[in-house]
Motif scaffolding. Structure first.
Motif, PDB file in Angstrom:
ATOM      1  N   UNK B  34      15.760   4.930 -19.263  1.00  0.00           N
ATOM      2  CA  UNK B  34      16.667   3.788 -19.387  1.00  0.00           C
ATOM      3  C   UNK B  34      17.756   4.137 -20.379  1.00  0.00           C
ATOM      4  N   UNK B  35      18.588   3.161 -20.682  1.00  0.00           N
ATOM      5  CA  UNK B  35      19.572   3.352 -21.738  1.00  0.00           C
ATOM      6  C   UNK B  35      18.865   3.304 -23.096  1.00  0.00           C
ATOM      7  N   UNK B  36      19.494   3.798 -24.142  1.00  0.00           N
ATOM      8  CA  UNK B  36      18.839   3.792 -25.445  1.00  0.00           C
ATOM      9  C   UNK B  36      18.410   2.382 -25.848  1.00  0.00           C
ATOM     10  N   UNK B  60      18.339  16.855 -26.839  1.00  0.00           N
ATOM     11  CA  UNK B  60      19.337  15.867 -26.442  1.00  0.00           C
ATOM     12  C   UNK B  60      18.631  14.810 -25.606  1.00  0.00           C
ATOM     13  N   UNK B  61      18.761  13.552 -26.014  1.00  0.00           N
ATOM     14  CA  UNK B  61      18.124  12.463 -25.267  1.00  0.00           C
ATOM     15  C   UNK B  61      19.133  11.900 -24.276  1.00  0.00           C
ATOM     16  N   UNK B  62      18.867  12.063 -22.987  1.00  0.00           N
ATOM     17  CA  UNK B  62      19.827  11.661 -21.960  1.00  0.00           C
ATOM     18  C   UNK B  62      19.565  10.226 -21.502  1.00  0.00           C
ATOM     19  N   UNK B  63      20.615   9.408 -21.443  1.00  0.00           N
ATOM     20  CA  UNK B  63      20.453   8.059 -20.896  1.00  0.00           C
ATOM     21  C   UNK B  63      20.372   8.141 -19.373  1.00  0.00           C
ATOM     22  N   UNK B  64      19.871   7.084 -18.768  1.00  0.00           N
ATOM     23  CA  UNK B  64      19.657   7.110 -17.326  1.00  0.00           C
ATOM     24  C   UNK B  64      20.921   6.705 -16.586  1.00  0.00           C
ATOM     25  N   UNK B  65      21.024   7.175 -15.350  1.00  0.00           N
ATOM     26  CA  UNK B  65      22.040   6.641 -14.446  1.00  0.00           C
ATOM     27  C   UNK B  65      21.311   5.858 -13.376  1.00  0.00           C
ATOM     28  N   UNK B  78      17.711  18.064 -16.245  1.00  0.00           N
ATOM     29  CA  UNK B  78      17.047  17.820 -17.524  1.00  0.00           C
ATOM     30  C   UNK B  78      15.772  18.665 -17.536  1.00  0.00           C
ATOM     31  N   UNK B  79      15.259  18.984 -18.751  1.00  0.00           N
ATOM     32  CA  UNK B  79      14.061  19.827 -18.829  1.00  0.00           C
ATOM     33  C   UNK B  79      12.786  18.992 -18.824  1.00  0.00           C
ATOM     34  N   UNK B  80      12.852  17.857 -19.506  1.00  0.00           N
ATOM     35  CA  UNK B  80      11.701  16.972 -19.590  1.00  0.00           C
ATOM     36  C   UNK B  80      12.186  15.561 -19.299  1.00  0.00           C
ATOM     37  N   UNK B  81      11.244  14.673 -19.020  1.00  0.00           N
ATOM     38  CA  UNK B  81      11.651  13.307 -18.754  1.00  0.00           C
ATOM     39  C   UNK B  81      10.557  12.324 -19.083  1.00  0.00           C
ATOM     40  N   UNK B  82      10.949  11.048 -19.136  1.00  0.00           N
ATOM     41  CA  UNK B  82       9.950   9.992 -19.233  1.00  0.00           C
ATOM     42  C   UNK B  82      10.088   9.134 -17.987  1.00  0.00           C
ATOM     43  N   UNK B  83       8.972   8.727 -17.417  1.00  0.00           N
ATOM     44  CA  UNK B  83       9.023   7.838 -16.268  1.00  0.00           C
ATOM     45  C   UNK B  83       7.701   7.109 -16.135  1.00  0.00           C
ATOM     46  N   UNK B  84       7.514   6.390 -15.031  1.00  0.00           N
ATOM     47  CA  UNK B  84       6.270   5.691 -14.769  1.00  0.00           C
ATOM     48  C   UNK B  84       5.395   6.530 -13.856  1.00  0.00           C
TER      49      UNK B  84
ATOM     50  N   UNK C 275      29.933  -0.301 -16.846  1.00  0.00           N
ATOM     51  CA  UNK C 275      29.571  -1.236 -15.789  1.00  0.00           C
ATOM     52  C   UNK C 275      28.053  -1.296 -15.640  1.00  0.00           C
ATOM     53  N   UNK C 276      27.422  -0.130 -15.577  1.00  0.00           N
ATOM     54  CA  UNK C 276      25.970  -0.066 -15.413  1.00  0.00           C
ATOM     55  C   UNK C 276      25.284  -0.724 -16.611  1.00  0.00           C
ATOM     56  N   UNK C 277      25.743  -0.347 -17.797  1.00  0.00           N
ATOM     57  CA  UNK C 277      25.149  -0.895 -19.026  1.00  0.00           C
ATOM     58  C   UNK C 277      25.219  -2.404 -19.051  1.00  0.00           C
ATOM     59  N   UNK C 278      26.420  -2.925 -18.812  1.00  0.00           N
ATOM     60  CA  UNK C 278      26.620  -4.352 -18.993  1.00  0.00           C
ATOM     61  C   UNK C 278      26.015  -5.181 -17.875  1.00  0.00           C
ATOM     62  N   UNK C 279      25.946  -4.575 -16.671  1.00  0.00           N
ATOM     63  CA  UNK C 279      25.308  -5.353 -15.615  1.00  0.00           C
ATOM     64  C   UNK C 279      23.811  -5.432 -15.903  1.00  0.00           C
ATOM     65  N   UNK C 280      23.257  -4.423 -16.564  1.00  0.00           N
ATOM     66  CA  UNK C 280      21.838  -4.469 -16.905  1.00  0.00           C
ATOM     67  C   UNK C 280      21.586  -5.250 -18.182  1.00  0.00           C
ATOM     68  N   UNK C 281      22.607  -5.411 -18.995  1.00  0.00           N
ATOM     69  CA  UNK C 281      22.426  -6.141 -20.243  1.00  0.00           C
ATOM     70  C   UNK C 281      22.829  -7.602 -20.084  1.00  0.00           C
ATOM     71  N   UNK C 282      23.005  -8.051 -18.856  1.00  0.00           N
ATOM     72  CA  UNK C 282      23.309  -9.465 -18.585  1.00  0.00           C
ATOM     73  C   UNK C 282      24.601  -9.933 -19.222  1.00  0.00           C
TER      74      UNK C 282
END
Lengths: 319, 353, 319
Positions: B34-36, B60-65, B78-84, C275-282
């Motif tokens: 997710x995002x930070x 480096x901690x990468x935010x999600x797209x 990415x080399x490593x990740x976190x997920x479900x 856009x992605x951030x703010x749409x997810x942050x309501x």
């Protein structure tokens, strides 16, 4: 103009094409036999690629030869052969390197998915194409034409409205979609509105340009015949505007479908091709994703061709 | 050898911050889910406190797209990740060679939330209702919960007339709740507070915790690709991929242990890293308050199961087995995952247990 | 594809402007350039009118949402729906005051990493780079299309068809594949923008390269100009107006491409990331602000190309 010799050598072309196609298909079948373990790295680096490239080059020679002359085959065979050979080559290459379906599915897997998910894809296509793209397209077109007629009657409106239309037509749809969906809701209506807005402006601009394009000589002529405004409009202005309108429509047709799909990425009620693509990407069901993309492309091309056909019917004089 | 590495690393961390700048750090990209935000507090703390550097890692901690962390890791972005775990196992089923190396959260934080006023008392009442779910691999817990009660959704591309209408939306509950769906997906540590911020205080809500209904599908875990684990010389560091993984897990767990014990400090570390995503919603929009809530809720998910037995980061084989059985039961998995889907040796090397 | 189908795509040879114009637009043949009065006053009037209906529409839309929320027992901090309409946290349409606050908070420090202007510049840069790449690829493909009939026959139908593929649906997958090849950061966004923009540019350039009439060609021949000389001195300059027209069409599409790419790849900046951030942050108000910036960016890009065009055509000896 063209660099090729005009002598048709169809027999050679067929030979090369057939050999190339059979070779690639054979490779794929051969690879289907051996169950390679899923891995990203190439099994035998280069070797398969060399074979596939060689067969493709052979195919290219065949395509080149088949494109000679002006006959029916020379016009259709090259394009068809290009697609078939590229699909076969993709199939062989993906199998040779054991690329997992979760990254890129083989064309045969996509075909399977197309069949397996046919009812759902059909329903998704109905939602996206008919209720969102087509309806939005029609509404946008009618609104655009209506505003164009008004603008031409009222010069004040034209001068006040058209500059905004030109500006607004360069608004990116991805920035528009989240706001509209938030305002209107997740249902089909929000997507219809987005499509209508994206169709409206180009139609408006082109229609106004078209209505003004009637040559002053013709207008003067109508004037001298003491024709009414309605007659002038029907006989001169409208016919001269139509080609412009159709140019806009032809561009807008496939775009309306694409825009409906993009808009669906920002929220749906669980139907539509964009929804399907989004949800299946998350499941790594990329075979279904590609199947949905195939459906969308076929619909988009058909839509474009239908509009072109209508145009040719209505405007027989133009080629 | 390993001892020496650890010793020198510890020394560097403890006394000689200038020395570590000179020793070459191995660059690592860790893809977050997710995002930070405080959901990843442990990693940010490990970063801020120099735990990664002490292990010789430059993380480096990468935010999600929009794509899944699985895809960025499987392709080497990415080399490593976190997920479900569902994400990991379904990816594995699709032929993506990803490997579970450590389990951060020991309990599921997934919930479905309804208004008490709408009279949905138990999962069997979900039939014919509209359920809001997230796309991109985040819909599995909801599907599993529904399937357990024999409910089908439009998310399944083979079902023509589903018994529950699934509504996907881009993660923000305010888009759909409460007027467009009867039940909405919410993580205990994020959306529940966002919904509260919309004006529905917790006493107005009924919260169905998936874990209360036997759907304890494990969430945030660390994983990598088989290729990285098999690497003999990871990015020219002279260390094997497995050793790098062990160091990363060790530093991350250290960060997590610190974060759950010092929550206020952890929140202060996270806050400057946020864009606009750390905010809550509506009346509870304040980022600091929302992240403080999130940190507390996340700590509950961390301090559960194996962690309580002193085995933080350990994937309890019994929990794993029941997760697999669950996923097979609802049809998301067609067979048991390959044994290589989980690699315990990394955690063992990291914790010496 | 039928014969009519493939024959139709022939780029502008013979009949001057081929069918393919449908997918792009012809250089604006502005009819009758008459000096007209300034549009300022009418535009202002339209703006005032829009502002006047904005207020009641906003109140009406938000009041409904507020009423629903109140009915479902929400505590909004206000009693009546009308009172809540201007202070909803997630408004259907933001009140002017709300929008202004959001605008200020996102633009106050224009070059900080979280500010909209900075992120708009990043996205604009990516799009421009993408357009640059599209011109290079488009020129190469157009040259091939014009020079080799077999290439044209083999690929043109599929180039056209590629425009009906929802490329944006492919963007996440493309980004992942590019990531595997080690392409990260700024470049994947530019590449996806380029992928979306290359087609209109290719078709526009092909039309342009064919636009010189036989008379001009004969002239070049009497000067004993070599093939490359004809290309450089006649065809390339003649294609410039077509290039700019197609670039304007491509600019908005490319902008959509880079925004979607930002949403769907690892991004640390850009409007798509916001856009992605703010749409997810309501944050609904932030979405509106970003939409305005996205619109401004789209308009600015088209204006920039227009400026470039004017500079180049002024420099050209013949209009």
């Amino acid at each position: 103009m063209s660099l090729e010799r005009p002598v048709p050598r169809l027999a050679g072309a067929w030979g090369a094409l057939g050999l190339s196609g059979l070779g690639l298909a054979g490779l794929s079948l051969l690879l289907a036999r051996q169950e390679a373990p899923a891995q990203l790295g190439p099994a035998q680096p280069g070797l398969w690629l060399v074979g596939i490239t060689a067969l493709l080059l052979l195919g290219a020679v065949g395509i080149r030869q088949s494109a000679q002359g002006e006959g029916h085959p020379a016009r259709t065979v090259p394009a068809a052969a290009t697609l078939i050979l590229l699909v076969l080559a993709a199939e062989a290459a993906l199998r040779a390197y054991a690329v997992p379906t979760g990254l890129i599915p083989t064309p045969s897997k996509v075909l399977e998915a197309l069949w397996a998910a046919r009812t759902v894809l059909w329903r998704d296509a109905l939602t996206t194409f008919v209720y969102e793209a087509l309806l939005g397209f029609v509404i946008g077109t009618l609104l655009g034409l209506g505003l164009a007629l008004l603008s031409v009657r009222l010069r004040f409106l034209e001068r006040g409205l058209l500059p905004y239309a030109a500006l607004l037509s360069s608004v990116p749809i991805v920035a528009l979609a989240p706001v509209v969906i938030k305002a209107v809701g997740l249902g089909v209506a929000s997507k219809t509105i987005i499509v209508a807005v994206t169709v409206l402006f180009p139609v408006l601009i082109n229609a106004v340009r078209g209505l003004h394009s009637a040559q002053s000589m013709h207008l003067d002529l109508m004037h001298s015949y003491a024709a009414s405004a309605a007659q002038t409009f029907r006989d001169v202005r409208w016919p001269s505007a139509l080609p412009f309108v159709f140019t806009a429509l032809r561009v807008a047709a496939p775009l309306s479908l694409i825009n409906a799909i993009v808009a669906e990425f920002f929220g749906t009620e669980g139907r539509g091709l964009g929804f399907r693509i989004q949800i299946e990407v998350g499941k790594f069901g990329l075979d279904v994703v590609w199947a949905a993309i195939v459906v969308a492309s076929v619909l988009g091309i058909s839509f474009y061709l239908v509009i072109s056909l209508i145009e040719r019917r209505i405007l027989p004089g133009r080629r | 050898m390993r001892k020496f590495a650890l010793l020198s690393a510890l020394l560097a961390a403890a006394a000689l911050p200038t020395v570590q700048a000179q020793t070459k750090l191995t660059p690592i990209r860790l893809q977050l889910k997710w995002f930070p935000q405080a959901q990843f507090a442990g990693f940010f703390v490990a970063q801020a406190k120099g735990y990664f550097k002490a292990e010789g890692l430059d993380v480096t901690l990468l935010p999600i797209g929009d794509q899944s962390p699985i895809q960025t890791v499987a392709t080497g972005a990415a080399d490593f990740g976190t997920t479900w775990i569902t994400d990991l196992l379904t990816a594995r089923q699709q032929g993506l060679p990803v490997v579970h190396i450590a389990q951060i959260f020991q309990k599921s934080g997934f919930t479905l939330v309804s208004l008490k006023a709408s009279n949905i008392a138990k999962p069997a009442d979900f039939k014919g209702k509209r359920v809001g779910v997230w796309p991109s691999g985040n819909e599995y817990p909801a599907i599993a919960l529904l399937k357990k009660y024999n409910l089908t959704t439009s998310l399944d591309s083979t079902v023509a007339s589903p018994s529950v209408q699934a509504v996907t939306y881009p993660f923000d509950p305010s888009i759909v709740f409460p007027d467009k769906v009867d039940l909405v997906s919410a993580m205990t540590y994020n959306e529940v507070d966002q919904i509260a911020g919309l004006g529905y205080s917790l006493d107005k809500l009924r919260i169905f915790r998936a874990s209360d209904y036997g759907i304890n599908l494990l969430e945030d875990l660390m994983f990598t690709s088989q290729k990285t684990l098999d690497d003999k010389d990871f990015k020219g560091s002279g260390l094997s991929g497995k050793e790098i993984a062990a160091r990363l897990v060790r530093a991350s767990l250290k960060g997590w242990n610190y974060a759950v014990k010092n929550q206020a400090e952890a929140v202060n570390i996270v806050l400057p890293l946020c864009g606009n995503t750390c905010k809550g919603s509506g009346t509870r929009a304040d980022a600091k308050a929302h992240q403080t809530w999130q940190m507390a809720e996340v700590a509950k998910l961390y301090n559960a199961g194996a962690t309580l037995q002193g085995k933080a980061g350990y994937l309890d084989p019994a929990a794993y087995k029941s997760n697999v059985a669950l996923l097979k039961g609802v049809g998301l998995l067609k067979a048991d995952p390959a044994a290589g889907a989980v690699d315990y040796s990394v955690w063992e090397a990291a914790t010496k247990k | 594809m039928s014969e009519g189908g493939s024959g139709k795509w022939v780029v502008g040879s013979g009949n001057g402007q081929g069918r393919v114009q449908g997918m792009t637009t012809l250089p604006a043949s502005t009819p009758r350039r008459v000096r007209r009065p300034s549009n300022l006053l009418p535009m202002l009037a339209v703006a005032v009118f829009a502002a006047l209906i904005y207020w009641p529409v906003m109140l009406f839309a938000n009041q409904g949402a507020a009423q629903k929320a109140l009915d479902s027992g929400a505590d909004l901090g206000c009693k009546t729906a009308l009172a809540c309409a201007t202070q909803l946290r997630n408004p259907v349409i933001p009140a002017p005051g709300q929008f202004w606050v959001g605008m200020r908070s996102l633009s106050a420090q224009p070059f900080s990493a979280t500010a909209a202007p900075y992120n708009a510049l990043v996205t604009g840069g990516e799009t421009l780079l993408g357009l640059g790449l599209a011109v290079v690829v488009g020129l190469a493909l157009a040259t091939l299309l014009v020079r080799s009939r077999s290439f044209e026959r083999a690929t043109l139908p599929w180039l056209v068809a590629s425009q009906t593929v929802p490329v944006v649906a492919l963007a996440p997958m493309l980004a992942v594949l590019l990531g595997q090849a080690g392409v990260q950061g700024f470049l994947p966004k530019a590449l996806i923008a380029a992928y979306i923009a290359f087609f209109p540019v290719t078709i526009g350039m092909a039309q342009g390269l064919r636009s010189p009439d036989p008379l001009q060609r004969d002239l070049m021949q009497t000067y004993r100009a070599s093939g490359p000389q004809t290309f450089l001195l006649l065809q390339l300059p003649a294609s410039l107006p077509y290039l700019f027209t197609s670039l304007k069409v491509a600019a908005t599409a490319a902008l959509v491409g880079s925004i979607v790419a930002e949403i769907s790849t690892i991004s640390f900046s850009g409007l798509g990331k916001m856009l992605a951030e703010n749409s997810r942050a309501s944050d609904t108000v932030a979405l509106w602000v970003i939409m305005v910036y996205g619109a401004a960016l789209g308009i600015a890009l088209v204006a920039l190309i227009g400026l470039l065009e004017r500079a180049v055509t002024r420099w050209r000896p013949v209009a």
